[in-house]
Scaffold this active site. Sequence first.
Site, mmCIF file in Angstrom:
data_model
loop_
_atom_site.group_PDB
_atom_site.id
_atom_site.type_symbol
_atom_site.label_atom_id
_atom_site.label_comp_id
_atom_site.label_asym_id
_atom_site.label_seq_id
_atom_site.Cartn_x
_atom_site.Cartn_y
_atom_site.Cartn_z
ATOM 1 C CE LYS A 55 -8.515 -2.230 -2.886
ATOM 2 N NZ LYS A 55 -7.254 -1.624 -2.465
ATOM 3 C CD GLN A 99 -3.618 -1.706 -2.542
ATOM 4 O OE1 GLN A 99 -4.789 -1.353 -2.555
ATOM 5 N NE2 GLN A 99 -3.256 -2.869 -2.038
ATOM 6 C CG ASP A 122 -7.833 1.270 3.440
ATOM 7 O OD1 ASP A 122 -8.375 0.157 3.329
ATOM 8 O OD2 ASP A 122 -6.949 1.693 2.673
HETATM 9 N N1 GUN Z 1 -2.643 -3.465 1.274
HETATM 10 C C1 GUN Z 1 -3.021 -4.678 1.748
HETATM 11 N N2 GUN Z 1 -4.249 -4.610 2.294
HETATM 12 C C2 GUN Z 1 -4.664 -3.351 2.172
HETATM 13 C C3 GUN Z 1 -5.857 -2.672 2.548
HETATM 14 O O1 GUN Z 1 -6.805 -3.223 3.120
HETATM 15 N N3 GUN Z 1 -5.898 -1.351 2.233
HETATM 16 C C4 GUN Z 1 -4.880 -0.714 1.623
HETATM 17 N N4 GUN Z 1 -5.015 0.576 1.392
HETATM 18 N N5 GUN Z 1 -3.758 -1.305 1.259
HETATM 19 C C5 GUN Z 1 -3.663 -2.628 1.539
#
Ligand code: GUN
Length: 297
Positions: A55, A99, A122
């Site tokens: 990311k 996350q 998100d």
């Molecule tokens: N863990 C798995 N997928 C995601 C996501 O799309 N966003 C976040 N913040 N954590 C995740």
Amino acid sequence: MTIGKIIDGKAFAATLRDKVADGVAGFVEATGRKPGLAVVLVGEDPASSVYVRSKGKMTVAAGMESFEFKRPDSIGEEDLLDLIEELNQDERVDGILVQLPLPKHIDEAAVIGAIDPAKDVDGFHVVNSGLLATGQEALVPCTPLGCIMLLKDELGDLSGLEAVVVGRSNIVGKPMAQLLLAESATVTIAHSRTRDLASVVHRADIVVAAVGRAEMVKGEWIKPGATVIDVGINRIADGEDGKSRIVGDVATAEALAHVRAITPVPGGVGPMTIAVLLRNTLVAAHARAGLAKPADL
Ligand code: GUN
């Protein structure tokens, strides 16, 4: 026997990232600053660490500012909430992503609820899920939004189509169903308690599989000519050489004989998630700056 099309999510994601990079350049010109994305990683989960690193790289490659905050597993909920409040107040930060999953001693809902909804790239905050559910402008979870983009690219108008979403998570299943409904599809959400899943899936013109169980959706369940979006990322032992490999929630090789089109794993939905995250960050930056978002995003 005809074989279905493999949807190239990797190429679609690369095109989307290019559009985001163009949008970022316009934003910098208009405001004199870069959009910023803050990612918070708690603990040392290897998959999450790889993902967060990726990311960060793509954020910078798109011309945005990347801020990373790594905290130990032992962090207390109050300290995490304090960090989020700092990021809410930080003018350089347009997007905040925590996350998931978080360690057991931390209340995930409380942490998500502490994020400023305007920075919730998100789309997990109840304000954003409520806006989505009521058909209003919202920040939308990245993976399902990526799936809808692929579906519209493949099928055009989704209106009146039968869509079955397998899986009811807050991250994928539920927002996916809302997005399909917003496109006027007829939507069924199936899950682990659904009776006769095979026949429910067999109704669908669109199948979105997001259950997290390796190759659970069988090829013969798929109605001929359906389009299948496979959100699963499951690591399984490979009998032949003892190594492991990644498979989706759909038995792809079998399904290919039935589908119109299907996303592969890897290379389908996976690459879309980060591309949409960058898109959401740019959209959030525009909204925070009082600017209209670029038309092609
Ligand atoms: N863990 C798995 N997928 C995601 C996501 O799309 N966003 C976040 N913040 N954590 C995740």
